[in-house]
Design a protein around this motif. Structure first.
Motif, PDB file in Angstrom:
ATOM      1  N   ASP A  40     -29.709   5.455  -0.426  1.00  7.43           N
ATOM      2  CA  ASP A  40     -29.266   5.007  -1.751  1.00  7.43           C
ATOM      3  C   ASP A  40     -29.025   6.210  -2.665  1.00  7.43           C
ATOM      4  O   ASP A  40     -28.053   6.245  -3.419  1.00  7.43           O
ATOM      5  CB  ASP A  40     -30.315   4.078  -2.371  1.00  7.43           C
ATOM      6  N   LEU A  41     -29.933   7.191  -2.565  1.00  2.50           N
ATOM      7  CA  LEU A  41     -29.767   8.439  -3.323  1.00  2.50           C
ATOM      8  C   LEU A  41     -28.447   9.095  -2.929  1.00  2.50           C
ATOM      9  O   LEU A  41     -27.675   9.529  -3.787  1.00  2.50           O
ATOM     10  CB  LEU A  41     -30.961   9.352  -3.017  1.00  2.50           C
ATOM     11  N   TRP A  42     -28.182   9.147  -1.634  1.00  2.00           N
ATOM     12  CA  TRP A  42     -26.937   9.748  -1.155  1.00  2.00           C
ATOM     13  C   TRP A  42     -25.722   8.997  -1.698  1.00  2.00           C
ATOM     14  O   TRP A  42     -24.697   9.601  -2.006  1.00  2.00           O
ATOM     15  CB  TRP A  42     -26.897   9.773   0.373  1.00  2.00           C
ATOM     16  N   ALA A  43     -25.829   7.677  -1.785  1.00  5.75           N
ATOM     17  CA  ALA A  43     -24.710   6.886  -2.310  1.00  5.75           C
ATOM     18  C   ALA A  43     -24.413   7.290  -3.754  1.00  5.75           C
ATOM     19  O   ALA A  43     -23.254   7.472  -4.140  1.00  5.75           O
ATOM     20  CB  ALA A  43     -25.029   5.395  -2.220  1.00  5.75           C
ATOM     21  N   PHE A  44     -25.467   7.458  -4.563  1.00  3.69           N
ATOM     22  CA  PHE A  44     -25.271   7.923  -5.944  1.00  3.69           C
ATOM     23  C   PHE A  44     -24.651   9.322  -5.958  1.00  3.69           C
ATOM     24  O   PHE A  44     -23.715   9.593  -6.707  1.00  3.69           O
ATOM     25  CB  PHE A  44     -26.611   7.966  -6.700  1.00  3.69           C
ATOM     26  N   GLU A  45     -25.184  10.212  -5.121  1.00  2.00           N
ATOM     27  CA  GLU A  45     -24.714  11.598  -5.125  1.00  2.00           C
ATOM     28  C   GLU A  45     -23.260  11.704  -4.670  1.00  2.00           C
ATOM     29  O   GLU A  45     -22.544  12.608  -5.094  1.00  2.00           O
ATOM     30  CB  GLU A  45     -25.621  12.467  -4.241  1.00  2.00           C
ATOM     31  N   ARG A  46     -22.831  10.789  -3.802  1.00  2.00           N
ATOM     32  CA  ARG A  46     -21.426  10.810  -3.380  1.00  2.00           C
ATOM     33  C   ARG A  46     -20.500  10.568  -4.568  1.00  2.00           C
ATOM     34  O   ARG A  46     -19.417  11.138  -4.648  1.00  2.00           O
ATOM     35  CB  ARG A  46     -21.163   9.730  -2.317  1.00  2.00           C
ATOM     36  N   THR A  47     -20.919   9.690  -5.479  1.00  2.00           N
ATOM     37  CA  THR A  47     -20.078   9.401  -6.642  1.00  2.00           C
ATOM     38  C   THR A  47     -20.142  10.541  -7.655  1.00  2.00           C
ATOM     39  O   THR A  47     -19.143  10.865  -8.280  1.00  2.00           O
ATOM     40  CB  THR A  47     -20.516   8.104  -7.329  1.00  2.00           C
ATOM     41  N   GLY A  48     -21.309  11.138  -7.811  1.00  2.00           N
ATOM     42  CA  GLY A  48     -21.417  12.338  -8.635  1.00  2.00           C
ATOM     43  C   GLY A  48     -21.512  12.103 -10.124  1.00  2.00           C
ATOM     44  O   GLY A  48     -21.607  13.068 -10.889  1.00  2.00           O
ATOM     45  N   PHE A  49     -21.511  10.848 -10.586  1.00  4.15           N
ATOM     46  CA  PHE A  49     -21.520  10.618 -12.037  1.00  4.15           C
ATOM     47  C   PHE A  49     -22.918  10.696 -12.637  1.00  4.15           C
ATOM     48  O   PHE A  49     -23.071  10.900 -13.839  1.00  4.15           O
ATOM     49  CB  PHE A  49     -20.888   9.259 -12.372  1.00  4.15           C
ATOM     50  N   TYR A  50     -23.948  10.536 -11.817  1.00  7.05           N
ATOM     51  CA  TYR A  50     -25.318  10.508 -12.334  1.00  7.05           C
ATOM     52  C   TYR A  50     -25.901  11.919 -12.332  1.00  7.05           C
ATOM     53  O   TYR A  50     -25.862  12.603 -11.299  1.00  7.05           O
ATOM     54  CB  TYR A  50     -26.177   9.566 -11.498  1.00  7.05           C
ATOM     55  N   LYS A  51     -26.427  12.334 -13.456  1.00  5.75           N
ATOM     56  CA  LYS A  51     -26.877  13.723 -13.580  1.00  5.75           C
ATOM     57  C   LYS A  51     -28.382  13.844 -13.780  1.00  5.75           C
ATOM     58  O   LYS A  51     -28.881  14.921 -14.122  1.00  5.75           O
ATOM     59  CB  LYS A  51     -26.159  14.400 -14.760  1.00  5.75           C
ATOM     60  N   GLY A  52     -29.118  12.751 -13.622  1.00  4.43           N
ATOM     61  CA  GLY A  52     -30.564  12.802 -13.800  1.00  4.43           C
ATOM     62  C   GLY A  52     -31.296  13.041 -12.487  1.00  4.43           C
ATOM     63  O   GLY A  52     -30.713  13.492 -11.511  1.00  4.43           O
TER      64      GLY A  52
END
Lengths: 198, 198
Positions: A89-101
């Motif tokens: 799930d973390l990887w899914a967020f990182e693929r999009t790159g919009f979350y910076k926290g």
């Protein structure tokens, strides 16, 4: 008739998630017929990853260092924690790159069937972080499943006292989703959470 | 954000047949989170198979010895050769256990798209066996695909002169198959090859 080393290899491959005996046979054959271009690079990658990858003591991610590169990144917003079930799930967020926290990986969700109780989840280091009072928001990004939602409720109860903003992902129609393919629950959630077109 | 050793591992896994990047990520995570029970046994099996498995010089099967255990088995009928495209087809026969003859693995089928010509197929050792004149029957068990059937035709032309009985697998309705699910070609083949009920 199949040599026992081949059989052992097929059994080892078949234990991997998403693979059965048929696909394991196919992969084993591919590996053994392409030793130089497939088997040897795979063994090398496995051994290198085995030697170098560690769990991040802060968030539960895996990386070559602990704390991981995300937890150590000074450019990231240390006031925000995105709570996820698994590293994927973390990887899914990182693929999009919009979350910076930052993230916090629970390592699963509560499940009576799988015998996962609250003690099996990676929760202590989250509480530690909240006790230091530098976190402003915890974003619950657990699955919109019964297990994920139950887990969210239990953890919300536990962390409410830390005076932190608690949010969760919006639920609704997935982008590109056709309305007539939606299940009743998603359609209902999307309808209830409808927004004014301005 | 993902460590390069993890990325390399995911890439190596994603190259395996039937796997894409998502399933490779899932498998890589599983391996790295279960080193003792998954990653280490898999590496061990890969290395053991790598060291011990060889191609059978006679039939193209893989085994711990060459000639393979099937070619060396004195109980098997040395007069019959079942011609298959791939080792996985040989395994499919061996799972059923009813066939007691030898095999010959072509290692593929003729394919203009994949650049597989007659010289890429394991045909010489089959011709050698036929020249020794001890073979009575060659059973063509290639796929009922355009490639498989083309390959069969070409090889039949090549081996007809050896005065050997040439047969092929029957075509028709698969056991358990519903007639209304059959494609036109299968239905036509099954109809043309209909048999009298006695």
């Amino acid at each position: 008739m199949i040599g026992s080393e081949i059989d052992n290899l097929i059994i080892a491959i078949a234990k991997l998630p998403g693979l059965g005996r048929r696909s394991a046979q196919r992969i084993a054959l591919h590996l053994l017929k392409n030793k130089e271009f497939s088997l040897h690079p795979l063994v090398k990658s496995l051994q290198e990853a085995d030697g170098k990858i560690v769990d991040c003591v802060d968030c539960g991610n895996i990386d070559m260092t602990s704390p991981c590169s995300i937890c150590r990144d000074h450019k990231r917003d240390k006031k925000s924690i995105c709570l996820v079930q698994d590293i994927s799930d973390l990887w899914a967020f990182e693929r999009t790159g919009f979350y910076k926290g930052l993230y916090h990986v629970l390592g699963g969700a509560l499940s009576a069937i799988d015998g996962i109780g609250i003690d099996e989840l990676n929760l202590n280091s989250l509480i530690n972080k909240l006790e230091k009072k530098q976190i402003k928001e915890v974003i619950f990004a657990l699955g919109a499943t019964i297990e994920g939602q139950t887990t969210s409720h239990v953890i919300v109860d536990k962390i409410q006292k830390y005076n932190v903003e608690i949010t969760r992902l919006a639920q609704g129609v997935p982008i590109g989703g056709e309305v007539h393919y939606l299940d009743e629950n998603t359609l209902n959630a999307a309808f209830q959470a409808r927004k004014k077109i301005t």
